[in-house]
Motif scaffolding. Structure first.
Motif, PDB file in Angstrom:
ATOM      1  N   ARG A 198      -2.147   2.430  -4.997  1.00 44.18           N
ATOM      2  CA  ARG A 198      -1.018   3.134  -4.381  1.00 44.18           C
ATOM      3  C   ARG A 198       0.219   2.939  -5.238  1.00 44.18           C
ATOM      4  N   GLY A 199       0.812   4.052  -5.659  1.00 46.56           N
ATOM      5  CA  GLY A 199       2.048   4.017  -6.415  1.00 46.56           C
ATOM      6  C   GLY A 199       3.172   4.651  -5.613  1.00 46.56           C
ATOM      7  N   ARG A 200       4.369   4.043  -5.674  1.00 45.46           N
ATOM      8  CA  ARG A 200       5.525   4.566  -4.942  1.00 45.46           C
ATOM      9  C   ARG A 200       6.700   4.716  -5.905  1.00 45.46           C
ATOM     10  N   LYS A 201       7.288   5.907  -5.902  1.00 42.62           N
ATOM     11  CA  LYS A 201       8.378   6.186  -6.839  1.00 42.62           C
ATOM     12  C   LYS A 201       9.315   7.232  -6.248  1.00 42.62           C
ATOM     13  N   SER A 202      10.591   6.880  -6.169  1.00 44.35           N
ATOM     14  CA  SER A 202      11.641   7.814  -5.706  1.00 44.35           C
ATOM     15  C   SER A 202      11.286   8.460  -4.377  1.00 44.35           C
ATOM     16  N   GLY A 203      10.734   7.672  -3.469  1.00 46.71           N
ATOM     17  CA  GLY A 203      10.398   8.187  -2.141  1.00 46.71           C
ATOM     18  C   GLY A 203       9.071   8.910  -2.063  1.00 46.71           C
ATOM     19  N   ASN A 204       8.383   9.068  -3.182  1.00 51.77           N
ATOM     20  CA  ASN A 204       7.078   9.720  -3.198  1.00 51.77           C
ATOM     21  C   ASN A 204       5.962   8.686  -3.323  1.00 51.77           C
TER      22      ASN A 204
ATOM     23  N   ASP B 152       3.575  -2.056   4.271  1.00 52.69           N
ATOM     24  CA  ASP B 152       4.314  -2.734   3.209  1.00 52.69           C
ATOM     25  C   ASP B 152       3.389  -3.148   2.078  1.00 52.69           C
ATOM     26  N   LYS B 153       2.165  -3.559   2.427  1.00 50.99           N
ATOM     27  CA  LYS B 153       1.198  -4.015   1.437  1.00 50.99           C
ATOM     28  C   LYS B 153      -0.192  -3.587   1.859  1.00 50.99           C
ATOM     29  N   LEU B 154      -0.965  -3.070   0.908  1.00 53.92           N
ATOM     30  CA  LEU B 154      -2.347  -2.707   1.215  1.00 53.92           C
ATOM     31  C   LEU B 154      -3.169  -3.969   1.442  1.00 53.92           C
TER      32      LEU B 154
ATOM     33  N   MET C 298      -8.782   8.976   4.946  1.00 56.89           N
ATOM     34  CA  MET C 298      -8.264  10.271   5.387  1.00 56.89           C
ATOM     35  C   MET C 298      -7.806  10.220   6.836  1.00 56.89           C
ATOM     36  N   ARG C 299      -8.521   9.450   7.642  1.00 56.68           N
ATOM     37  CA  ARG C 299      -8.217   9.402   9.075  1.00 56.68           C
ATOM     38  C   ARG C 299      -7.107   8.414   9.402  1.00 56.68           C
ATOM     39  N   SER C 300      -6.694   7.644   8.397  1.00 56.53           N
ATOM     40  CA  SER C 300      -5.601   6.689   8.627  1.00 56.53           C
ATOM     41  C   SER C 300      -4.530   6.855   7.546  1.00 56.53           C
ATOM     42  N   LYS C 301      -4.252   8.107   7.198  1.00 57.02           N
ATOM     43  CA  LYS C 301      -3.303   8.384   6.113  1.00 57.02           C
ATOM     44  C   LYS C 301      -1.917   7.818   6.398  1.00 57.02           C
ATOM     45  N   GLN C 302      -1.541   7.770   7.673  1.00 58.91           N
ATOM     46  CA  GLN C 302      -0.212   7.295   8.015  1.00 58.91           C
ATOM     47  C   GLN C 302       0.006   5.863   7.551  1.00 58.91           C
ATOM     48  N   SER C 303      -1.038   5.025   7.689  1.00 52.93           N
ATOM     49  CA  SER C 303      -0.898   3.631   7.281  1.00 52.93           C
ATOM     50  C   SER C 303      -0.735   3.496   5.770  1.00 52.93           C
ATOM     51  N   LEU C 304      -1.251   4.462   5.017  1.00 54.62           N
ATOM     52  CA  LEU C 304      -1.101   4.421   3.562  1.00 54.62           C
ATOM     53  C   LEU C 304       0.338   4.667   3.137  1.00 54.62           C
ATOM     54  N   THR C 305       1.101   5.325   3.975  1.00 55.35           N
ATOM     55  CA  THR C 305       2.497   5.626   3.646  1.00 55.35           C
ATOM     56  C   THR C 305       3.459   4.590   4.215  1.00 55.35           C
ATOM     57  N   THR C 306       3.064   3.893   5.278  1.00 57.92           N
ATOM     58  CA  THR C 306       3.997   2.998   5.967  1.00 57.92           C
ATOM     59  C   THR C 306       3.735   1.515   5.718  1.00 57.92           C
TER      60      THR C 306
END
Length: 272
Positions: free
Chosen positions: A121-127, A22-24, A12-20
Motif C-alpha cells: 500500500r502506497g499513500r501520496k498526496s491523499g491518494n 493506519d497500518k496493514l 475487495m469486500r473490505s476495501k474501506q479498511s485498506l484506505t482507513t
C-alpha cells in the motif's frame, strides 16, 4: 476454499479498511483464510491455508505486508523478494508459526515450496494505491546471483587484480548464500553477538506503484502472464473466488516489466 484468489476477494469486500487503517496487519483481513499469521515484522506475515483435492487451486501462498508513506516501496528487510520460497528454509521446526500450521492440520513437508505475494500500500498526496503482487515481479535474477554480483563489486573495489583467484572464488562461494548473513555470530571476548542483514530495495523497474497502469485509488491483483492459456487459467481461478457481479467490476490490464516479461493486472477502484 483457500487461496490467494480468495484473499484478493476478501480485500475487495473490505476495501474501506485498506484506505482507513493506519497500518496493514493480518488481523484486519479474513483470518480464516490463514493457516498461520502474526505481526512481528518477520517474514512472512501470513500463510494461506492449503486446499486438498483441488488440482487447479492449491492455496498455501505466503503473504508479506508492506506499507509506504509514498509511492516508493519500503526496503525488503532480511528476506530478498522472490516468486517462491521453501518453507523448510525459512521456518524453524517447532517455531510458533510451524506449530500453528501443524495445529491447522497442514503437513508442511508435503508442499514446502510456496508462491509468495506482497500486499503493498502506497499513500501520496491523499491518494492510495494497493497492489497484491506476485513476488516474481521483484525477482529478475536469483538471490544467489544478486548477492554474488554485489560481493564481486566489493571485491573488485577492495582487492587488486593480482589477488589470488582461488581465494576470490572461495570468498564468492562462501558469501553468496543469504544464510551466511542471517546467522548470528559469536566472537570470543565480545560481550555482544553480531548478525549481518541483507536489505534490498526496488529499482524503478521493480516499483509496481510507479507503473502508469496502476492508477491512483485502486486495488490491484498482479500475476505473471505466460501466454493465453495460463492467463485464462488465472482469470478462471479468480472468477471462482468471486461472485459474477464482483468479477465483472474488474478492469483487466497488462504490464510490461522491462526485465521480466508481462503481468496481468486485475484492477478495481477503492471507492464504491
Amino acid at each position: 476454499m483457500y487461496s490467494i484468489y480468495h484473499f484478493f476477494a476478501s480485500l475487495m469486500r473490505s476495501k474501506q479498511s485498506l484506505t482507513t487503517a493506519d497500518k496493514l496487519q493480518p488481523q484486519q483481513f479474513d483470518i480464516e483464510l490463514f493457516s498461520s499469521y502474526k505481526s512481528t515484522g518477520k517474514f512472512p506475515d501470513a500463510i494461506i491455508r492449503l486446499n486438498t483435492g483441488d488440482p487447479e487451486i492449491q492455496g498455501g501462498e505466503l503473504i508479506e505486508l508492506k506499507d509506504c508513506d509514498s509511492y516508493t516501496i519500503a526496503s525488503f528487510n532480511s528476506t530478498i523478494p522472490t516468486g517462491k520460497k521453501d518453507l523448510t528454509k525459512i521456518l524453524k521446526p517447532n517455531s510458533k508459526m510451524w506449530r500453528d500450521m501443524r495445529q491447522a492440520g497442514e503437513d508442511i513437508k508435503s508442499h514446502p515450496v510456496r508462491d509468495v505475494f506482497y500486499l503493498i500500500r502506497g499513500r501520496k498526496s491523499g491518494n492510495i494505491k494497493v497492489c497484491l503482487v506476485h513476488g516474481s515481479f521483484f525477482e529478475t535474477i536469483s538471490p544467489t546471483e544478486l548477492i554474488t554480483g554485489a560481493v564481486q563489486q566489493v571485491l573488485g573495489e577492495k582487492l587488486s587484480g593480482e589477488f589470488d583467484e582461488e581465494i576470490r572464488a572461495t570468498l564468492l562461494t562462501s558469501l553468496s548464500e543469504q544464510e551466511s548473513f542471517s546467522r548470528v555470530r559469536h566472537v570470543d571476548g565480545a560481550s555482544v553477538s553480531i548478525r549481518f542483514r541483507v536489505m534490498t530495495e526496488a529499482n524503478p523497474s521493480g516499483n509496481i506503484l510507479q507503473y502508469p497502469e496502476i492508477e491512483d485509488n485502486t486495488l490491484n491483483f498482479v500475476v505473471p502472464s505466460h501466454g493465453s492459456e495460463q492467463d485464462e487459467m488465472e482469470q478462471r481461478r479468480l472468477r471462482r473466488a468471486l461472485a459474477h457481479v464482483e468479477y465483472d467490476q474488474l478492469v483487466l490490464k497488462r504490464i510490461k516489466h522491462p526485465l521480466n516479461g508481462y503481468y496481468q493486472v486485475f484492477q478495481i477502484p477503492l471507492a464504491d
